[in-house]
Write a protein that holds these residues in place. Structure first.
Motif, PDB file in Angstrom:
ATOM      1  N   THR A   1      29.816   4.754  97.810  1.00 43.63           N
ATOM      2  CA  THR A   1      28.631   5.620  97.890  1.00 43.63           C
ATOM      3  C   THR A   1      28.885   6.951  98.583  1.00 43.63           C
ATOM      4  O   THR A   1      28.376   7.983  98.139  1.00 43.63           O
ATOM      5  CB  THR A   1      27.474   4.910  98.619  1.00 43.63           C
TER       6      THR A   1
ATOM      7  N   ASP B   1      18.163   4.909  99.800  1.00 40.19           N
ATOM      8  CA  ASP B   1      18.264   3.751  98.905  1.00 40.19           C
ATOM      9  C   ASP B   1      17.954   2.434  99.604  1.00 40.19           C
ATOM     10  O   ASP B   1      17.561   1.459  98.957  1.00 40.19           O
ATOM     11  CB  ASP B   1      19.676   3.644  98.324  1.00 40.19           C
TER      12      ASP B   1
ATOM     13  N   TYR C   1      12.796   1.530  97.612  1.00 44.91           N
ATOM     14  CA  TYR C   1      12.335   0.607  96.582  1.00 44.91           C
ATOM     15  C   TYR C   1      11.295  -0.377  97.106  1.00 44.91           C
ATOM     16  O   TYR C   1      10.545  -0.981  96.328  1.00 44.91           O
ATOM     17  CB  TYR C   1      13.520  -0.152  95.975  1.00 44.91           C
TER      18      TYR C   1
ATOM     19  N   LYS D   1      16.093  12.487  96.400  1.00 45.47           N
ATOM     20  CA  LYS D   1      15.336  11.839  95.327  1.00 45.47           C
ATOM     21  C   LYS D   1      13.933  12.446  95.269  1.00 45.47           C
ATOM     22  O   LYS D   1      13.385  12.850  96.294  1.00 45.47           O
ATOM     23  CB  LYS D   1      15.204  10.331  95.586  1.00 45.47           C
TER      24      LYS D   1
END
Length: 274
Positions: free
Chosen positions: A157, A44, A48, A24
């Motif tokens: 995933t 992940d 965040y 990312k």
């Protein structure tokens, strides 16, 4: 919150040392920050919680081999492998000295990278990290259980067959009982600023956290009250504030009444005045 992080990151796959890794990238104007996730985890799982507090930094994150959305390769479970992978990522993707934020295994990797390739590391935030396996960590592979929910998440995933999941988890537990093997002399080689962040209810002893901090030439310590090893998720605002405070002044701390730092402050800044 900075509007920069209301936008989604660029998501891609890259090949590092022959393995396809999930990565990312968040655009930013300030110096790069690289997120290093924990063992048996993924980018992940915590990005965040931290990205909103990184105040315009360019941010990178990747899932290590056999983690998250990345592919499998033999030997991935040893820290030597993961450190080499991180160095390759910094060289080939980030391409400039970076601030590393590592959680758990990610913190260990950050410390070892700073020892072996100091020119690549501007600072480290070590969240829930240990420097030696003999740290009071209590692990029993017999307690491992894989639920149907775990399997379903893995299937949704990971590109790795779910049949390999028990092997991957067991390998991690085996390694944690033997690695890492850093010494206080190794830690003394780290010249960049290091913020040691830990909970007051860690998976290892508080004494080990303090030993880590006191072995670093330019360390700062914060033990976050009322938290566990999951402190970035439990108190993200406080963790974010501590990281921002650290980034706002990476110079060696000049305090009013230094004790452990007194000699270094006088060497850097001259005679100390209260």
């Amino acid at each position: 919150m900075n509007n920069l992080f209301s936008r989604k990151p660029t998501i891609n796959y890259i090949e590092i040392n022959g393995v396809r890794l999930f990565t990312k990238h968040w655009q930013g104007r300030k110096e790069p920050v690289v997120l290093l996730h924990g063992g048996l985890s993924s980018t992940d799982s915590f990005d965040y919680k931290l990205t909103p507090y990184l105040k315009g930094h360019e941010i990178f994150g990747y899932d290590r081999t056999a983690h998250g959305r990345s592919e499998f390769s033999e030997g991935y479970y040893h820290f030597e492998y993961q450190v080499k992978e991180c160095i390759s990522y910094l060289e080939k993707v980030v391409k400039k000295p970076s601030h590393l934020i590592g959680w758990s295994d990610g913190a260990i990797i950050a410390l070892i990278v700073a020892i072996s390739r100091p020119e690549l590391v501007k600072s480290i935030v070590s969240i829930g990290g240990n420097f030696h396996w003999d740290c009071g960590l209590s692990l029993n592979p017999a307690d491992i259980s894989i639920t149907e929910e775990d399997k379903a998440k893995w299937i949704n995933t990971s590109p790795i067959p779910v049949e390999k999941l028990p092997e991957i988890i067991n390998k991690a537990f085996e390694v944690w009982q033997k690695e890492p093997n850093l010494t206080k002399s190794d830690l003394a080689k780290i010249q960049c600023p290091v913020l040691v962040l830990a909970s007051d209810d860690e998976v290892f002893t508080t004494a080990h956290t303090i030993e880590l901090y006191e072995s670093l030439p330019d360390g700062r310590l914060a033990i976050v009250p009322g938290t566990s090893h999951s402190l970035p998720k439990e108190k993200p605002e406080l963790v974010g504030a501590l990281i921002n405070d650290f980034y706002n002044n990476l110079n060696f701390p000049q305090t009013r009444t230094p004790m452990r730092r007194k000699e270094q402050i006088e060497k850097i800044y001259g005679v100390h005045n209260n």
